[in-house]
Design an enzyme around this catalytic site. Structure first.
Site, mmCIF file in Angstrom:
data_model
loop_
_atom_site.group_PDB
_atom_site.id
_atom_site.type_symbol
_atom_site.label_atom_id
_atom_site.label_comp_id
_atom_site.label_asym_id
_atom_site.label_seq_id
_atom_site.Cartn_x
_atom_site.Cartn_y
_atom_site.Cartn_z
ATOM 1 N N ARG A 21 0.307 -5.886 -13.775
ATOM 2 C CA ARG A 21 1.164 -5.954 -15.060
ATOM 3 C C ARG A 21 1.081 -4.591 -15.481
ATOM 4 O O ARG A 21 2.077 -4.164 -16.445
ATOM 5 C CB ARG A 21 0.672 -6.946 -15.843
ATOM 6 C CG ARG A 21 0.935 -7.160 -17.368
ATOM 7 C CD ARG A 21 0.218 -7.856 -18.108
ATOM 8 N NE ARG A 21 -1.359 -7.606 -18.355
ATOM 9 C CZ ARG A 21 -1.758 -6.950 -18.893
ATOM 10 N NH1 ARG A 21 -1.303 -6.399 -19.902
ATOM 11 N NH2 ARG A 21 -3.289 -6.570 -19.000
ATOM 12 N N ARG A 150 -20.857 -34.469 -16.913
ATOM 13 C CA ARG A 150 -20.277 -33.603 -16.122
ATOM 14 C C ARG A 150 -18.852 -32.860 -16.875
ATOM 15 O O ARG A 150 -17.919 -32.442 -16.192
ATOM 16 C CB ARG A 150 -19.777 -34.033 -14.660
ATOM 17 C CG ARG A 150 -21.003 -34.445 -13.770
ATOM 18 C CD ARG A 150 -20.684 -34.798 -12.400
ATOM 19 N NE ARG A 150 -20.039 -35.987 -12.486
ATOM 20 C CZ ARG A 150 -20.682 -37.212 -11.980
ATOM 21 N NH1 ARG A 150 -22.009 -37.306 -12.006
ATOM 22 N NH2 ARG A 150 -19.925 -38.305 -12.087
ATOM 23 N N CYS A 170 -8.837 -13.955 -20.148
ATOM 24 C CA CYS A 170 -9.236 -13.576 -18.781
ATOM 25 C C CYS A 170 -10.450 -14.601 -18.354
ATOM 26 O O CYS A 170 -10.305 -15.143 -17.357
ATOM 27 C CB CYS A 170 -9.700 -12.051 -18.797
ATOM 28 S SG CYS A 170 -8.327 -10.967 -18.898
ATOM 29 N N ARG A 190 -10.330 -15.941 -14.743
ATOM 30 C CA ARG A 190 -8.949 -15.885 -13.879
ATOM 31 C C ARG A 190 -8.962 -14.497 -13.363
ATOM 32 O O ARG A 190 -8.390 -14.097 -12.162
ATOM 33 C CB ARG A 190 -7.826 -16.232 -14.571
ATOM 34 C CG ARG A 190 -7.484 -15.376 -15.847
ATOM 35 C CD ARG A 190 -6.091 -15.666 -16.242
ATOM 36 N NE ARG A 190 -5.732 -14.636 -17.551
ATOM 37 C CZ ARG A 190 -5.425 -13.532 -17.486
ATOM 38 N NH1 ARG A 190 -5.096 -12.948 -16.136
ATOM 39 N NH2 ARG A 190 -5.067 -12.703 -18.579
ATOM 40 N N ASP A 193 -11.649 -7.256 -14.572
ATOM 41 C CA ASP A 193 -11.671 -5.755 -14.389
ATOM 42 C C ASP A 193 -13.332 -5.521 -14.140
ATOM 43 O O ASP A 193 -13.985 -5.359 -15.293
ATOM 44 C CB ASP A 193 -11.142 -5.344 -15.710
ATOM 45 C CG ASP A 193 -11.282 -3.565 -15.936
ATOM 46 O OD1 ASP A 193 -11.864 -3.224 -14.929
ATOM 47 O OD2 ASP A 193 -10.871 -2.998 -17.053
ATOM 48 N N HIS A 231 -10.927 -7.511 -9.457
ATOM 49 C CA HIS A 231 -10.376 -6.228 -9.308
ATOM 50 C C HIS A 231 -11.011 -4.858 -9.479
ATOM 51 O O HIS A 231 -11.781 -4.866 -10.702
ATOM 52 C CB HIS A 231 -8.950 -6.230 -9.396
ATOM 53 C CG HIS A 231 -8.680 -6.490 -10.788
ATOM 54 N ND1 HIS A 231 -8.375 -7.715 -11.193
ATOM 55 C CD2 HIS A 231 -8.565 -5.688 -12.044
ATOM 56 C CE1 HIS A 231 -8.246 -7.861 -12.638
ATOM 57 N NE2 HIS A 231 -8.279 -6.496 -13.265
#
Length: 288
Positions: A21, A150, A170, A190, A193, A231
């Protein structure tokens, strides 16, 4: 923090170049997990200096249910400034102010801060008021009353409010788990960095785990960190190589004020990291 260094290596060895993005470009690998046993030391990266003040104040900001950067900048924390600044730049009130000017105005002008310091219904709002539900309070009460459940989950991912957020969460949701009188926490993130953000996330959720363990009378167990799109930004590759060339040092210790028995009572001075030794900081630009 060999686990963290091995994560960087895994991305470099198995990852693929991928657009993103921000138009920066990444090397990305999907689906990673690392486990950190808090009984063996506090998992704070030592191969570069990490800004502890930012981590602690940001976590307290989440717990407060706050979504405006004013609390952060008033306390010298600037990790969220770029996102509301980008929104401000698109407004009719923008007159060429720099980011530094914007932050000064957030500090000095309450009405300006209320209008332009807001990030939308991000983490804190969802933790403490998810469609009227205080998820963090409910999770803590469930740990106390039904530790084998749970369903001890807190989610920051509210699909119906994503479009209103300056940045969708994030670190999307986390789950508590009790076993052998130890409390553990698993985070699903999700997007990670890995050079800039992930060391913050590891430390932040480890502190949260220790806080909740203290107020529910459990020992600390593991922080398990599961990441989807894991990433490294292409403009961080030199910094990553520098970090990988350094030898990890002994982990520090986390000390909490033992008098605190309520999650909302924790203050900055109640959270202390002792014996933290690290290599020098490595600067890198955040992708917005």
């Amino acid at each position: 923090m060999e686990q963290y260094l091995s994560l960087l290596k895994e991305i470099l060895e198995k990852g693929q170049k991928k657009e993103d993005r921000t138009n920066t470009g990444t090397i990305s690998y999907f689906g990673t997990q690392r486990r950190y046993d808090l009984s063996k030391g506090f998992p704070l990266v030592t191969t570069k200096k990490v800004h502890l003040k930012s981590i602690i104040f940001e976590l307290l900001w989440f717990i407060k249910g706050d979504t405006n950067i004013k609390y952060l900048v008033d306390n010298g924390v600037n990790i969220w400034n770029e996102w509301p600044y980008e929104t401000f730049k698109k407004s009719k009130d923008f007159n060429g102010e720099s980011l530094a000017d914007f932050v000064l105005k957030i500090k000095s002008d309450t009405l300006f801060a209320k209008k332009y310091g807001e990030l939308g219904p991000v983490y804190g709002k969802q933790w403490r008021n998810f469609n009227g539900t205080d998820q963090l309070f409910d999770a803590i009460e469930t740990i106390k009353k039904n530790p084998d459940s749970r369903r001890i989950i807190v989610s920051a991912w509210a699909a119906n409010e994503i479009s209103k957020m300056a940045l969708p969460p994030c670190h999307a949701f986390f789950q508590f788990y009790v076993n052998n009188n130890k409390l553990s926490l698993q985070l699903y993130q999700r997007s990670g960095d890995t050079f800039l953000g992930v060391p913050f996330n590891i430390a932040s959720y480890s502190i949260l785990l220790a806080m909740v363990a203290q107020i529910t009378n459990y020992e600390v167990g593991e922080f398990i960190h599961t990441i989807g799109d894991t990433h490294i930004y292409l403009n961080h590759l030199e910094q990553v190589e520098e970090q990988l060339s350094r030898k990890p040092l002994k982990l520090p210790k986390l000390v909490l004020n033992k008098k605190i028995k309520n999650i909302d009572d924790f203050k900055y001075e109640d959270i202390e990291i002792i014996d933290y030794e690290s290599h020098p900081a490595i600067k890198a630009k955040v992708a917005v």
